[in-house]
Design an enzyme around this catalytic site. Structure first.
Site, mmCIF file in Angstrom:
data_model
loop_
_atom_site.group_PDB
_atom_site.id
_atom_site.type_symbol
_atom_site.label_atom_id
_atom_site.label_comp_id
_atom_site.label_asym_id
_atom_site.label_seq_id
_atom_site.Cartn_x
_atom_site.Cartn_y
_atom_site.Cartn_z
ATOM 1 N NE ARG A 76 -2.841 0.148 3.398
ATOM 2 C CZ ARG A 76 -2.288 0.742 4.468
ATOM 3 N NH1 ARG A 76 -2.009 2.022 4.437
ATOM 4 N NH2 ARG A 76 -2.043 0.041 5.566
ATOM 5 C CE1 TYR A 130 -17.440 10.078 -15.415
ATOM 6 C CE2 TYR A 130 -15.877 10.151 -13.602
ATOM 7 C CZ TYR A 130 -16.841 9.475 -14.330
ATOM 8 O OH TYR A 130 -17.186 8.209 -13.977
ATOM 9 C CG ASP A 203 -9.125 14.510 -15.745
ATOM 10 O OD1 ASP A 203 -8.616 13.864 -16.689
ATOM 11 O OD2 ASP A 203 -9.970 14.026 -14.971
ATOM 12 C CE LYS A 228 -12.541 6.457 -18.031
ATOM 13 N NZ LYS A 228 -13.568 5.453 -17.845
HETATM 14 N N1 PLP Z 1 -11.569 12.024 -15.250
HETATM 15 C C1 PLP Z 1 -12.278 11.934 -16.387
HETATM 16 C C2 PLP Z 1 -12.203 13.044 -17.396
HETATM 17 C C3 PLP Z 1 -13.092 10.821 -16.627
HETATM 18 O O1 PLP Z 1 -13.814 10.745 -17.748
HETATM 19 C C4 PLP Z 1 -13.125 9.788 -15.648
HETATM 20 C C5 PLP Z 1 -13.956 8.609 -15.852
HETATM 21 O O2 PLP Z 1 -14.684 8.471 -16.813
HETATM 22 C C6 PLP Z 1 -12.380 9.938 -14.489
HETATM 23 C C7 PLP Z 1 -11.603 11.059 -14.315
HETATM 24 C C8 PLP Z 1 -12.422 8.889 -13.424
HETATM 25 O O3 PLP Z 1 -11.641 7.812 -13.800
HETATM 26 P P1 PLP Z 1 -11.911 6.315 -13.249
HETATM 27 O O4 PLP Z 1 -13.152 5.828 -13.890
HETATM 28 O O5 PLP Z 1 -10.656 5.604 -13.633
HETATM 29 O O6 PLP Z 1 -12.063 6.428 -11.779
#
Ligand code: PLP
Length: 414
Positions: A76, A130, A203, A228
């Site tokens: 961890r 998101y 992001d 992704k």
């Molecule tokens: N950031 C964006 C732009 C996303 O589209 C997503 C998920 O779709 C996330 C963060 C979160 O990622 P995770 O699904 O790996 O937790």
């Protein structure tokens, strides 16, 4: 052949003073703990699944626990395989360091908490981020009294005002936003945030380091949902935050105490996926541009959102910032902007999977109102532009003629 005591318990020389040969029960438990030594480096990094790491002395273990010397103590806290991915990500992002989390969400949560909320400072966030990130921040505001302000990141005067009014520590935006695909001007937002004493987090999950390296444009933190494009094969989840060494230390502390550190098996899979990222992105981008162009001329489609189309409000910015590529996601609104038409279209697709993710090799379709943006109040969702006929398409790397034929067939049923 009997194993010698030294090979059974190699890091504990003091135990080699044992008089008896270890017995079968001990030998079985202790055997095959090391790979045999020999010349030749593996060309693929080792998957080190060990949860714990033995040390020659308590003093050495203490030094590793105290970060006075590099090493590993417990899964961890860090693992060599995850560390290999972290090194690779830091290099790709042009950052000093990166820390990996079990998901993109846990990475965002750690970042926002450590860099703003823990200091009782505000965070200013892109309003059309998101949906789950938005829901997380709304929950933090509700339950933890966090100061959160949502803004349109393309309205730079509004961003500046929000930062000034809240004395925010952090501005959080998406390079290409999910699912409206608005493009954030990273360099300009970094200037605005820094002038107000805030840090900028970007992001870049929809863009990846292939399209943009936000750190080179002035961002202080870069977030990736490794789930992704970076993994790209739909079989592992993960997240990462990249930035300064100081940021990484804070992120690692969060990962340890929140129990959110990325385990080695996922890291190993993500490393394997990452190797083909540039090739995959090229194909995703080319296919998405062809699909967006096709849909823009389709009589059953009311509106297409894609940064590669000349009528996209940030088309020129996207062209400049992403070096002529626009990502692999296309969103659109059916001409009949209602749920019934959207569902009929979704159910008629044969090639595209109806799947709540993106960035995979496969073409995948998502209806945000029931999935990613389910927790956002319907009026607010519609105000943002995610209406009842809104669909998001992850354009895969299949032959684009088959993707378009599938879409046309399904649109015929609407
Ligand atoms: N950031 C964006 C732009 C996303 O589209 C997503 C998920 O779709 C996330 C963060 C979160 O990622 P995770 O699904 O790996 O937790």
């Amino acid at each position: 052949m009997l194993l010698s005591r030294a090979s059974l318990i190699p890091t504990r020389p003091n135990l080699s003073a044992m008089n008896d040969e270890p017995r079968i029960g001990t030998r079985l438990v202790r055997a095959a703990r090391r790979l045999p030594a020999g010349a030749g480096d593996p060309v693929v990094p080792a998957l080190v699944q060990s949860v714990a790491f033995d040390h020659a002395s308590a003093a050495e273990q203490d030094a590793v626990f105290g970060n006075e010397r590099p090493g590993y103590v417990y899964g961890r806290y860090g693992t060599p395989t995850t560390a290999a991915l972290e090194e690779g990500l830091a290099e790709l992002e042009g950052a000093e360091a990166a820390v990996c989390f079990v998901s993109g969400m846990s990475a965002v949560h750690a970042l926002v908490t450590a860099c703003a909320l823990a200091q009782r400072r505000a965070v200013v966030v892109q309003e059309d981020c998101y949906g789950q990130v938005r829901a997380l921040l709304e929950r933090l505001a509700r339950e933890a009294d966090a100061a959160v302000r949502f803004v349109d990141p393309n309205d730079h005067a509004a961003v500046d005002r929000a930062l000034a009014e809240t004395n925010a520590a952090l501005l959080h935006v998406e390079a290409i936003a999910n699912p409206l695909l608005r493009v954030a001007d990273v360099a300009r937002l970094a200037e605005i945030a820094h002038a107000r004493g805030a840090s900028l987090a970007v992001d870049a999950s929809f863009a990846t380091p292939v399209l943009v390296r936000p750190a080179a444009l002035g961002a202080d933190m870069v977030v990736q949902s490794l789930t992704k494009y970076i993994n790209g094969h739909g079989d592992a989840m993960g997240g990462a935050v990249a930035g300064s060494k100081g940021l990484a230390a804070a992120m690692r502390d969060r990962a340890i105490l929140d129990g959110a550190y990325l385990p080695p098996h996922e890291a190993w899979q993500i490393i394997r996926g990452m190797r083909t990222l540039a090739l995959r992105m090229e194909r995703h981008c080319a296919n998405a541009l062809a699909v967006a162009t096709h849909l823009a001329a389709h009589p059953k489609i009311g509106r297409v959102h894609y940064p590669g189309l000349p009528d996209h409000p940030q088309h020129e910015l996207a062209k400049r910032q992403f070096d002529g590529r626009f990502g692999g996601v296309v969103s659109f609104v059916m001409r009949k902007d209602d749920r019934e038409s959207a569902f009929r279209f979704l159910d008629a697709l044969e090639l595209a999977a109806s799947a709540t993710t993106m960035g995979d090799l496969f073409t995948e379709v998502l209806y945000p109102a029931i999935s990613s943006h389910r927790r956002i109040a319907p009026d607010e969702r519609r105000r943002l532009g995610i209406t009842d006929g809104f669909v998001r398409l992850n354009v895969g790397i299949e032959d684009v003629a088959d993707i378009i034929a599938d879409l046309d067939r399904a649109l015929d049923r609407v």
